[in-house]
Design an enzyme around this catalytic site. Structure first.
Site, PDB file in Angstrom:
ATOM      1  N   ARG A 155      -4.075  16.253   5.698  1.00 18.05           N
ATOM      2  CA  ARG A 155      -3.732  16.808   6.982  1.00 18.05           C
ATOM      3  C   ARG A 155      -1.586  15.960   6.601  1.00 18.05           C
ATOM      4  O   ARG A 155      -1.071  17.397   7.479  1.00 18.05           O
ATOM      5  CB  ARG A 155      -3.671  16.228   8.044  1.00 18.05           C
ATOM      6  CG  ARG A 155      -5.021  16.511   9.204  1.00 18.05           C
ATOM      7  CD  ARG A 155      -4.848  17.483   9.213  1.00 18.05           C
ATOM      8  NE  ARG A 155      -6.272  18.486  10.222  1.00 18.05           N
ATOM      9  CZ  ARG A 155      -6.319  19.443  10.375  1.00 18.05           C
ATOM     10  NH1 ARG A 155      -5.656  20.178  10.425  1.00 18.05           N
ATOM     11  NH2 ARG A 155      -7.444  19.767  11.042  1.00 18.05           N
ATOM     12  N   HIS A 191       0.616  -1.315   0.005  1.00 21.14           N
ATOM     13  CA  HIS A 191       0.149  -0.090   0.348  1.00 21.14           C
ATOM     14  C   HIS A 191       1.146   1.635   0.158  1.00 21.14           C
ATOM     15  O   HIS A 191       0.659   2.064   0.153  1.00 21.14           O
ATOM     16  CB  HIS A 191      -1.222   0.135   1.284  1.00 21.14           C
ATOM     17  CG  HIS A 191      -2.058  -1.144   1.428  1.00 21.14           C
ATOM     18  ND1 HIS A 191      -1.792  -2.273   1.507  1.00 21.14           N
ATOM     19  CD2 HIS A 191      -3.281  -1.245   0.655  1.00 21.14           C
ATOM     20  CE1 HIS A 191      -2.661  -3.234   1.347  1.00 21.14           C
ATOM     21  NE2 HIS A 191      -3.497  -2.327   0.673  1.00 21.14           N
ATOM     22  N   MET A 214     -10.244   6.241  16.773  1.00 20.71           N
ATOM     23  CA  MET A 214     -10.517   5.089  16.481  1.00 20.71           C
ATOM     24  C   MET A 214      -9.189   4.228  16.005  1.00 20.71           C
ATOM     25  O   MET A 214      -9.271   3.305  15.127  1.00 20.71           O
ATOM     26  CB  MET A 214     -11.125   5.521  15.449  1.00 20.71           C
ATOM     27  CG  MET A 214     -12.631   6.384  15.560  1.00 20.71           C
ATOM     28  SD  MET A 214     -13.460   6.364  14.316  1.00 20.71           S
ATOM     29  CE  MET A 214     -14.245   4.948  14.092  1.00 20.71           C
ATOM     30  N   GLU A 215      -8.213   4.647  16.429  1.00 18.00           N
ATOM     31  CA  GLU A 215      -6.506   4.409  15.749  1.00 18.00           C
ATOM     32  C   GLU A 215      -5.626   3.411  17.054  1.00 18.00           C
ATOM     33  O   GLU A 215      -5.039   2.749  16.633  1.00 18.00           O
ATOM     34  CB  GLU A 215      -6.304   4.934  14.753  1.00 18.00           C
ATOM     35  CG  GLU A 215      -6.938   5.324  13.733  1.00 18.00           C
ATOM     36  CD  GLU A 215      -8.580   6.493  13.792  1.00 18.00           C
ATOM     37  OE1 GLU A 215      -7.691   6.942  14.614  1.00 18.00           O
ATOM     38  OE2 GLU A 215      -8.963   5.990  12.299  1.00 18.00           O
ATOM     39  N   ARG A 221      -3.599   4.745  -2.928  1.00 12.32           N
ATOM     40  CA  ARG A 221      -4.948   5.129  -3.073  1.00 12.32           C
ATOM     41  C   ARG A 221      -4.758   6.584  -1.991  1.00 12.32           C
ATOM     42  O   ARG A 221      -6.042   6.449  -1.184  1.00 12.32           O
ATOM     43  CB  ARG A 221      -5.097   4.216  -1.678  1.00 12.32           C
ATOM     44  CG  ARG A 221      -5.474   2.601  -2.180  1.00 12.32           C
ATOM     45  CD  ARG A 221      -5.514   2.173  -1.010  1.00 12.32           C
ATOM     46  NE  ARG A 221      -5.988   0.354  -2.193  1.00 12.32           N
ATOM     47  CZ  ARG A 221      -7.063  -0.179  -1.471  1.00 12.32           C
ATOM     48  NH1 ARG A 221      -8.450   0.576  -1.019  1.00 12.32           N
ATOM     49  NH2 ARG A 221      -7.432  -1.806  -1.937  1.00 12.32           N
ATOM     50  N   ARG A 268       0.297   8.996  16.404  1.00 10.71           N
ATOM     51  CA  ARG A 268      -0.333   9.280  15.365  1.00 10.71           C
ATOM     52  C   ARG A 268      -0.573  11.008  16.707  1.00 10.71           C
ATOM     53  O   ARG A 268      -0.684  11.445  17.132  1.00 10.71           O
ATOM     54  CB  ARG A 268      -1.457   8.619  16.053  1.00 10.71           C
ATOM     55  CG  ARG A 268      -2.634   9.203  15.888  1.00 10.71           C
ATOM     56  CD  ARG A 268      -4.052   7.543  16.097  1.00 10.71           C
ATOM     57  NE  ARG A 268      -5.053   8.687  16.819  1.00 10.71           N
ATOM     58  CZ  ARG A 268      -5.658   8.751  15.262  1.00 10.71           C
ATOM     59  NH1 ARG A 268      -5.687   9.299  14.740  1.00 10.71           N
ATOM     60  NH2 ARG A 268      -7.233   9.530  16.190  1.00 10.71           N
ATOM     61  N   VAL A 269      -0.822  11.637  15.019  1.00 10.12           N
ATOM     62  CA  VAL A 269      -1.410  13.447  15.115  1.00 10.12           C
ATOM     63  C   VAL A 269      -2.794  13.319  15.177  1.00 10.12           C
ATOM     64  O   VAL A 269      -3.300  12.746  13.364  1.00 10.12           O
ATOM     65  CB  VAL A 269      -0.612  13.637  14.562  1.00 10.12           C
ATOM     66  CG1 VAL A 269       0.759  14.381  15.658  1.00 10.12           C
ATOM     67  CG2 VAL A 269      -0.043  13.417  12.970  1.00 10.12           C
ATOM     68  N   GLY A 270      -3.722  12.848  15.458  1.00 10.21           N
ATOM     69  CA  GLY A 270      -5.426  13.243  15.065  1.00 10.21           C
ATOM     70  C   GLY A 270      -6.384  13.732  15.999  1.00 10.21           C
ATOM     71  O   GLY A 270      -6.332  14.800  16.771  1.00 10.21           O
ATOM     72  N   SER A 299     -11.934  17.854  19.677  1.00 12.04           N
ATOM     73  CA  SER A 299     -12.308  18.375  18.453  1.00 12.04           C
ATOM     74  C   SER A 299     -14.010  18.545  18.916  1.00 12.04           C
ATOM     75  O   SER A 299     -14.729  19.619  18.323  1.00 12.04           O
ATOM     76  CB  SER A 299     -12.214  17.943  16.837  1.00 12.04           C
ATOM     77  OG  SER A 299     -12.820  16.520  17.357  1.00 12.04           O
TER      78      SER A 299
HETATM   79  N1  ADE Z   1     -12.418  11.712  16.515  1.00 13.37           N
HETATM   80  C1  ADE Z   1     -13.266  13.324  17.049  1.00 13.37           C
HETATM   81  N2  ADE Z   1     -14.052  12.628  17.412  1.00 13.37           N
HETATM   82  C2  ADE Z   1     -14.177  11.694  17.338  1.00 13.37           C
HETATM   83  C3  ADE Z   1     -15.246  10.604  18.008  1.00 13.37           C
HETATM   84  N3  ADE Z   1     -16.730  11.909  18.550  1.00 13.37           N
HETATM   85  N4  ADE Z   1     -15.714   9.409  18.133  1.00 13.37           N
HETATM   86  C4  ADE Z   1     -14.597   9.113  17.040  1.00 13.37           C
HETATM   87  N5  ADE Z   1     -13.520   9.381  16.817  1.00 13.37           N
HETATM   88  C5  ADE Z   1     -13.799  10.787  17.270  1.00 13.37           C
END
Ligand code: ADE
Length: 234
Positions: free
Chosen positions: A24, A4, A180-181, A43, A87-89, A203
């Site tokens: 990002r 990948h 989620m990761e 991808r 990871r930066v999320g 967020s």
């Molecule tokens: N990433 C940002 N907000 C989220 C949420 N509410 N649930 C899962 N992942 C997220």
């Protein structure tokens, strides 16, 4: 190239920043790195290598969810010799004390994924944890810069939309936020004896329903990026 990732050996640094959103990855490369070369477009999971304060660093978009982050993580480790996976999320706040715009360092990652039941043949509930050195560096850098840093357990959820989830119970047990990761990434790092850390900007908030504006998300994201990049230098 790997299945990948369309990079040659030597194209990817030992340290890789891993945002979920490939755009990002592009933004990080264009905003924070110098002498940037794009090594992947397969991808549209964009990957770049550049330098930060003279040190080589890569950034790879991973897509959303444990299956996707584990594809990129496995190939980065196995095919390209990556040692540090950062990871930066973003994440949704779960505990009342967590405010939107906080930066959460995921010390551990609880999950509703069946991943570890399969890996450990139902014998144990494996606890995926961050690399302590990366965590400590990130924490020290954030505190030095007077940022609003929180450290603790997060939930790596298999579903973004999950009305059945007992959020209050998780919050009562100290789970700060949901993303989620991280659990997949931590588990992969443990398997291969590598280092991983997830930095997350809050967020939105699952209990209060609050959300950040696009502008606030950008500012907090930039703060988090400085922590991630400085931690990567140490
Ligand atoms: N990433 C940002 N907000 C989220 C949420 N509410 N649930 C899962 N992942 C997220």
């Amino acid at each position: 190239m790997s299945t990948h990732i369309g990079a040659k050996q030597g194209d990817i640094s030992k340290t890789v920043l891993m945002p979920g959103d490939p755009l990002r990855a592009k933004y990080i490369a264009e905003t924070f790195l110098e002498d940037v070369k794009q090594y992947n477009t397969v991808r549209n999971a964009f990957g770049y290598t550049g330098t930060y304060k003279g040190q080589e660093i890569s950034v790879q978009g991973t897509g959303m969810g444990i299956p996707s982050v584990m594809i990129y993580g496995e190939e980065l480790i196995q095919e390209y010799g990556v040692e540090n996976l950062i990871r930066v999320g973003s994440a949704g706040g779960m505990k009342k004390e967590i405010k939107i715009r906080d930066v959460v360092l995921a010390q551990a990652a609880t999950t509703d994924s069946s991943l570890h039941r399969h890996i450990f043949n139902n014998q144990v509930d494996f606890a995926p944890i961050a690399d302590f050195d990366l965590l400590k560096h990130a924490y020290d850098i954030g505190m030095d810069k007077n940022m609003s840093i929180r450290v603790g357990n997060v939930l790596s959820a298999d579903r973004f939309y999950n009305a059945e989830l007992d959020k209050q119970k998780l919050a009562d047990y100290g789970v700060l936020a949901v993303e989620m990761e991280a659990a997949g990434l931590y588990s992969l790092a443990a398997k291969h004896n590598k280092r991983a850390l997830a930095l997350l900007t809050i967020s939105d908030h699952l209990l209060t329903g609050e959300e950040t504006t696009a502008e606030e998300r950008q500012t907090t994201f930039n703060d988090m990026m400085i922590i991630a990049l400085e931690a990567a230098l140490r």
